[in-house]
Design a protein around this motif. Structure first.
Motif, PDB file in Angstrom:
ATOM      1  N   SER A 105       0.858  -1.181   0.000  1.00 10.14           N
ATOM      2  CA  SER A 105       0.000   0.000   0.000  1.00 10.14           C
ATOM      3  C   SER A 105       0.894   1.231   0.000  1.00 10.14           C
ATOM      4  CB  SER A 105      -0.923  -0.012   1.210  1.00 10.14           C
ATOM      5  OG  SER A 105      -0.201   0.320   2.362  1.00 10.14           O
ATOM      6  N   TRP A 106       0.320   2.382  -0.370  1.00 10.28           N
ATOM      7  CA  TRP A 106       1.120   3.579  -0.599  1.00 10.28           C
ATOM      8  C   TRP A 106       1.649   4.204   0.677  1.00 10.28           C
ATOM      9  CZ3 TRP A 106      -0.650   7.782   1.935  1.00 10.28           C
ATOM     10  CH2 TRP A 106      -1.999   7.748   2.335  1.00 10.28           C
ATOM     11  N   HIS A 107       1.124   3.810   1.812  1.00 15.40           N
ATOM     12  CA  HIS A 107       1.414   4.547   3.039  1.00 15.40           C
ATOM     13  C   HIS A 107       2.897   4.637   3.352  1.00 15.40           C
ATOM     14  CE1 HIS A 107      -2.778   3.329   3.335  1.00 15.40           C
ATOM     15  NE2 HIS A 107      -2.950   4.370   4.119  1.00 15.40           N
ATOM     16  N   ILE A 108       3.590   3.484   3.345  1.00 18.30           N
ATOM     17  CA  ILE A 108       4.988   3.530   3.779  1.00 18.30           C
ATOM     18  C   ILE A 108       5.877   4.227   2.756  1.00 18.30           C
ATOM     19  CG2 ILE A 108       6.975   2.123   4.381  1.00 18.30           C
ATOM     20  CD1 ILE A 108       5.186   0.196   5.760  1.00 18.30           C
ATOM     21  N   PRO A 109       5.844   3.848   1.470  1.00 15.68           N
ATOM     22  CA  PRO A 109       6.765   4.505   0.535  1.00 15.68           C
ATOM     23  C   PRO A 109       6.551   6.024   0.467  1.00 15.68           C
ATOM     24  CG  PRO A 109       5.696   2.626  -0.517  1.00 15.68           C
ATOM     25  CD  PRO A 109       5.041   2.817   0.788  1.00 15.68           C
ATOM     26  N   ILE A 110       5.308   6.445   0.378  1.00 11.39           N
ATOM     27  CA  ILE A 110       5.060   7.882   0.247  1.00 11.39           C
ATOM     28  C   ILE A 110       5.516   8.609   1.501  1.00 11.39           C
ATOM     29  CG2 ILE A 110       3.286   9.628  -0.097  1.00 11.39           C
ATOM     30  CD1 ILE A 110       3.734   7.984  -2.520  1.00 11.39           C
ATOM     31  N   SER A 111       5.297   8.025   2.664  1.00 11.88           N
ATOM     32  CA  SER A 111       5.680   8.758   3.873  1.00 11.88           C
ATOM     33  C   SER A 111       7.190   8.807   4.025  1.00 11.88           C
ATOM     34  CB  SER A 111       5.014   8.157   5.114  1.00 11.88           C
ATOM     35  OG  SER A 111       5.285   6.792   5.200  1.00 11.88           O
TER      36      SER A 111
ATOM     37  N   SER B 156       9.007   8.385  10.213  1.00 11.22           N
ATOM     38  CA  SER B 156      10.154   8.292  11.127  1.00 11.22           C
ATOM     39  C   SER B 156      11.374   7.747  10.414  1.00 11.22           C
ATOM     40  CB  SER B 156       9.817   7.385  12.307  1.00 11.22           C
ATOM     41  OG  SER B 156       8.575   7.701  12.833  1.00 11.22           O
ATOM     42  N   ILE B 157      11.145   6.787   9.500  1.00 11.46           N
ATOM     43  CA  ILE B 157      12.293   6.261   8.758  1.00 11.46           C
ATOM     44  C   ILE B 157      12.918   7.382   7.933  1.00 11.46           C
ATOM     45  CG2 ILE B 157      13.017   4.741   6.893  1.00 11.46           C
ATOM     46  CD1 ILE B 157      11.152   2.680   7.851  1.00 11.46           C
ATOM     47  N   GLY B 158      12.071   8.154   7.262  1.00  4.71           N
ATOM     48  CA  GLY B 158      12.602   9.259   6.463  1.00  4.71           C
ATOM     49  C   GLY B 158      13.398  10.226   7.316  1.00  4.71           C
ATOM     50  N   THR B 159      12.851  10.565   8.466  1.00  2.00           N
ATOM     51  CA  THR B 159      13.550  11.478   9.361  1.00  2.00           C
ATOM     52  C   THR B 159      14.888  10.907   9.794  1.00  2.00           C
ATOM     53  OG1 THR B 159      11.366  11.983  10.232  1.00  2.00           O
ATOM     54  CG2 THR B 159      13.235  12.873  11.434  1.00  2.00           C
ATOM     55  N   LEU B 160      14.869   9.625  10.162  1.00  2.00           N
ATOM     56  CA  LEU B 160      16.114   9.013  10.625  1.00  2.00           C
ATOM     57  C   LEU B 160      17.155   8.966   9.514  1.00  2.00           C
ATOM     58  CD1 LEU B 160      14.848   6.114  12.875  1.00  2.00           C
ATOM     59  CD2 LEU B 160      16.286   8.021  13.550  1.00  2.00           C
TER      60      LEU B 160
END
Lengths: 554, 348, 187
Positions: B233-239, B298-302
């Motif tokens: 689903s789009w949630h993880i990649p987009i975020s 959070s992954i993106g931030t990290l």
């Protein structure tokens, strides 16, 4: 959301949708190719005593009795209960434990009737009520109760209880469930097409009982013929507060809470009833039965059942007398095809598999489904990969994955934290699971474990109370005994210390005085004679006595 | 007539874990082709070693657990782990390091926790982290992408290097290896050079590292295919991408001289691979939709934080592992509303 | 070095005071532990644990004198619940066989009963109805299956009947797990 319908559609209501759900291939045309027929009467009818939720009724007949069609065989004494009637005339041959359709495979008490082929109606049936509007709600409810009407959508809850929510819960809307969302099942569709007018009459009666102002008939858009039949009937019908609402076809739109959400936008929480927000929901077949009971005086003794599936040679709908054996129905439907896999009572999503076909049909049976072996589908469960597809389709907005993990770990407290009892067991989650995990079975297991645990707790609390009471009783008896004993002892000791017998005391005092006197005289040397110191009277008496003696001697 | 019984529902979709894995492998093919094009045969050799060792160790371990190996291995999850790990490794890595990584991923990170579905950490990323920490020099010796490569190696030479460690005549590690663009960028930034200067190096393409940006494009394509097929689903990649873009965009606006352009971040290193293929691993990610958004953000931030202030150049592996640890807590606090539940206390 | 020692000591004293204050200020009044333990026991009052009923066993466990695995009617579920409550590790049940016996109730064969009331006196929950020289009978709903009435009966007319499964109390079975292990000897 407006539903695109045909131009003759009266539906302009706003509709809502519920989360999740599945678009399933409906397999409905196979059983609608032939018109519904009356099932041929069987030699044997096996009528289970308990065909409803609630208390079992009390048996009124005994083996050897001759019974007529429509005669009451067992009377309901409790409030949440329903009676059972004979579905044809004949003789009662046995009242004993027979295998009944239930996932456990256990038996239950059944009344077995050997039919005489005459199908003669009982002549003591109550009179048809022509003018129901002049009857009170309780009179009509009594009639519904007498007729043994229960929810024919499958739940078999006694209708007179559902139609009597109480004075503190006014009802303004009657929702009629004509959705029939499960694949393969077409019994409601067939019933509507053949008896639409009577269903509307049933609706009128129930609206009168509930004093409801509006009726919404919810039907899925894959039943165009039934929609037309209802529209035709509505155009000929008098009342104008019945509205036909066509809803999109999606499973499980026929679930009571889901249907209410679609039609009214209101969500009913897990521990509430639709009556709490002024709505009562009934299946079309139940309303048809209500009309039969009120307008014709007939009890509920037969219903429309769909015999279908790829494993059946001639799938069709049949009007089946209560208690007919499934094997007989299948024979009448052309028998089995090759490569038969399972015999299911109900639909493919929520029905349960039966181990044998010599089981009777009861009030809650809406479909007999025979499936064929499908080698493409593997049913061996593999571990859960936490993909979350189950949560995407759950119409109750639960987290099936979490429920699975905790039910599997037998953590019955945590599983309730995730609202286990809101699960309607629709099967959407297990249907989409790529690991083929039997999710619904885990939830059913958890539910019955929790109920059993609560029952055990209740029983053990009672046992503890009884034990404590017994201990208290024994202690009380002991204490009373000891108190008595102590009291007796006290009295005894008091007696010893207190005054002795007075008579005795006087005698002893006198004897004491005499002894002292004697001693005194002895000390003085006198022998006491009692002839000295006589009084004059005493002397005279002595003289007279002496005279008399002298006289007698001479 | 008697029948066998099973529980409802009695009809299933024909989905299976194996099908899901096959889709993922299919979606990786463009990325694999791109990597091989730019970095040579070493990529394919690594994949071969990694997949073989992964499947073999899984089969061995299942046998040790006294279960049938074939049904378990045939769900292809070990193959996917092997491929993802191999794609993160430098092309000329000695074969035994690859093998250790694959075996660790399957045996320690996956099977010892209970097998598929039970591992809290992403196996490929945990193995990558192990290898990076244990053999840092080997793990950071990348080849330059073929467009810049002055010394191309053929298949035989590649095999030789991987399996025996001997260089072809006349070559040494220094002559053939090169730093990755990320490595280059952050080392130089630490040395207080300006972005303008750094971008003079021939390592840079249009918006990312030369060659690397195209690899990431192909991964993106594969990821979009997975979205289209509803495998993820789009949630993880987009975020992930969104939060990384947001933070690097803010940093860029604050000081363009020392912070690279946002597109650099997402088209360099393993961000596309991570966003679409690694962080979306359902077993170790968050399961609720809201939770997935928090997980990805959070992954993106990290990733941003570790890249700018951390010691290792590529942060995707560590970011994913850190958030794997937090996934159960995120799930607990993002439970969705149940049917009929009202959030306001004012309603009854 | 002295500063280090002093600092650590000061920190220790500070935290000690903080913890002590919190223990008093945030103290939660809980159920006495004996009541909590007793509420987990099945109240069969059978004495198979060696104590004169469930409450004495609960008290012994609260004192730490009794182990948690002595209750066969409670079975493994109770033992795990006790382990949870008392913070102990689960222990295998002492008497596994007794724990796996199906739930039974007592039944008095009326033709043989002599009306001696010995069983009535023995029943810990007063589940037997009867009087001297009158028929005795067991109230099934109240019988906990403790079997304490069997020994006192001089004519041995009391038997235990296992409770049968009925549709109303049937429970869904636990679903089968994934592929079972390879049995020894099969391929």
């Amino acid at each position: 959301m407006h539903v695109a319908g045909t131009s003759s559609n009266r539906n302009q209501r706003k509709l809502w949708h519920f989360h999740g759900g599945l678009h399933l291939p409906d397999h409905k045309s196979m059983s609608m190719q032939r018109p519904p027929v009356e099932a041929a009467h069987d030699d044997l009818l096996v009528i289970p005593l308990q065909q409803h939720i609630g208390e079992p009724p009390e048996v009124l007949v005994k083996p050897g009795d001759k019974v007529l069609k429509g005669q009451m065989l067992a009377r309901a004494n409790a409030y949440v209960s329903a009676p059972v009637h004979a579905s044809s005339s004949g003789t009662v041959v046995a009242i004993d434990e027979q295998p009944v359709p239930h996932p456990s495979g256990l038996s239950a008490t059944c009344i077995t009737i050997e039919t005489d082929g005459q199908d003669k109606w009982d002549d003591c049936l109550p009179a048809p009520i022509r003018d129901y509007k002049n009857c009170t709600a309780s009179e009509l409810l009594e009639r519904i109760h007498w007729a043994g009407i229960v929810g024919l959508g499958g739940a078999t809850f006694p209708s007179r209880v559902k139609l009597n929510p109480g004075a503190n819960k006014p009802i303004d809307t009657l929702v009629v469930n004509a959705a029939e969302c499960e694949p393969y099942i077409t019994c409601d569709d067939a019933l509507i097409q053949s008896h639409a007018q009577e269903i509307l009459q049933g609706i009128d009666i129930v609206m009168h009982i509930l004093s409801a102002k509006l009726c919404l008939i919810g039907i899925e858009d894959n039943k165009q013929d039934a929609i037309a039949a209802i529209q035709q009937a509505l155009s000929e019908h008098e009342s104008d507060n019945i509205e036909l609402v066509v809803i999109p076809t999606i499973y499980p739109s026929g679930g009571e809470k889901q249907l209410i959400k679609i039609l009214t936008g209101k969500e009913i929480p897990g521990n509430s009833l639709p009556a709490d927000i002024g709505i009562v929901c009934h299946n079309v077949a139940t309303l048809f039965a209500v009309n039969n009971a009120v307008s014709k005086g007939h009890p509920l003794i037969s219903r429309m059942v769909t015999i279908t599936g790829e494993g059946i040679s001639k799938p069709q709908n049949m009007i089946v007398p209560n208690g007919t054996l499934i094997s007989s129905l299948i024979e009448q439907a052309g028998g089995y095809n090759n490569n038969v896999n399972e015999l299911i009572m109900g639909g493919p999503m929520m029905g349960y598999a039966l181990s044998s076909d010599t089981l009777p049909v009861s009030k809650g049976t809406n479909c007999i489904l025979v499936t064929q072996k499908d080698n493409a589908v593997q049913n061996i469960p593999t571990p859960c990969i936490r993909c979350g597809k189950c949560a995407e389709v759950c119409p109750a907005l639960l987290l099936p994955q979490q429920l699975y993990w905790y039910a599997r770990a037998r953590d019955l407290d945590k599983v309730q934290d995730f609202n286990l009892f809101d699960c309607i067991e629709c099967g959407c989650c297990a249907h989409v699971c790529p690991s083929h995990i039997p999710l619904v079975q885990y939830y059913r297991f958890a539910k019955t474990e929790i109920w059993a645990r609560e029952e055990e707790k209740r029983k053990s609390d009672i046992a503890r109370q009884r034990h404590e009471f017994r201990d208290a009783r024994l202690a009380r008896i002991k204490a009373e005994k000891q108190a008595k004993l102590r009291k007796k002892k006290e009295v005894l000791e008091k007696k010893k210390a207190a005054d002795v017998d007075p008579k005795k005391a006087a005698i002893e005092a006198a004897m004491k005085r005499a002894a002292e006197k004697k001693q005194k005289l002895q000390e003085e040397g006198k022998i006491p004679a009692n002839t000295e110191n006589l009084t004059a009277a005493q002397q005279r008496q002595i003289d007279e006595a002496n005279k008399r003696r002298e006289n007698s001697e001479s | 007539m008697k029948f066998a019984t099973s529980t409802s529902p009695h009809t299933f979709q024909t989905d299976s874990v194996q099908k899901v894995m096959l889709e993922v492998l299919l979606a990786l093919v463009p990325g694999i082709i791109a990597m091989t094009w730019y970095f040579g045969w070493g990529i394919l050799v690594n994949i071969a070693i990694s997949v073989t060792v992964a499947v073999a160790s899984e089969a061995l371990f299942i046998k040790l657990r006294k279960r049938h190996a074939l049904p378990v291995v045939s769900d292809l999850s070990a193959v996917v782990t092997g491929v993802l790990l191999a794609l993160a490794l430098p092309p000329l890595l000695p074969w035994w390091i690859t093998a250790i990584g694959a075996a660790f991923a399957i045996i320690i990170v996956k099977q010892l926790y209970g097998g598929i579905g039970y591992n809290p950490f992403n196996p490929a990323m945990a193995a990558y982290a192990l290898l990076l920490v244990s053999w840092p020099t080997h793990m950071t010796s990348w080849l330059p992408p073929s467009v810049l490569n002055t010394i191309p190696l053929d298949f035989g030479q590649v095999l030789n290097i991987i399996f025996t460690g001997t260089m072809p005549a006349g070559l040494s590690w220094d002559t053939i290896s090169s730093a990755t663009p990320l490595d280059e960028m952050f080392t130089r930034l630490d040395m207080n050079q300006m972005i303008e200067e750094i971008r003079q190096s021939p390592l840079w393409g249009d918006f990312g590292g030369k060659g690397w940006e195209w690899v990431n494009n192909w991964y993106l394509l594969g990821g979009l295919y997975l979205l289209f097929r509803k495998v993820i689903s789009w949630h993880i990649p987009i975020s992930i991408i969104g939060s990384l873009l947001l933070l690097s965009g803010l940093a860029y606006m604050i000081d363009p001289a020392v912070h690279p352009f946002p597109a650099f971040h997402i088209f360099t290193g393993g961000v596309m691979l991570g966003a679409f293929f690694i962080a979306t691993d359902p077993v170790s990610a968050s399961t609720t939709k809201k939770g997935q958004l928090i997980f990805g953000a959070s992954i993106g931030t990290l990733i941003f934080i570790i890249r700018n202030w951390g010691g290792y150049p590529d942060a995707v592996a560590f970011a994913v592992l850190l958030m794997n640890m937090a996934a159960p807590t995120i799930d607990y606090y993002t439970k969705p509303r149940v049917f009929g539940e009202v959030k306001d206390a004012s309603d009854d | 070095m002295i500063t280090a020692i002093l600092t650590i000591t000061a920190l220790a004293v500070l935290f000690g005071l903080l913890l002590g204050y919190s223990a008093i200020r945030f103290h939660v009044e809980g159920d006495p532990i004996v009541d909590q333990i007793d509420s987990l026991l099945p109240q069969t009052q059978c004495g198979q644990c060696g104590y004169a009923g469930c409450r004495p066993y609960a008290e012994a466990m609260a004192q730490g004198e009794a182990k948690i695995n002595k209750c066969p009617p409670g079975g493994e579920v109770t033992m795990i619940a006790l382990a949870d409550l008392l913070g102990q590790d689960p222990v295998a049940l002492e008497d596994e066989e007794a724990a796996e016996k199906p739930k039974s109730v007592a039944y008095i064969v009326e033709e043989e009963c002599i009306g001696c009331t010995l069983c009535i006196q023995a029943c810990p929950v007063d589940a037997i109805l009867g009087a001297a020289k009158s028929m005795h009978t067991v109230i099934i709903d109240e019988c906990t299956g403790c079997e304490l009435c069997l020994p006192p009966c001089p004519v041995e007319c009391i038997h235990m009947h296992p409770l049968e499964d009925h549709i109303s109390n049937w429970r869904w079975p636990y679903p089968e797990q994934e592929a079972p292990p390879i049995a020894a000897g099969s391929n």
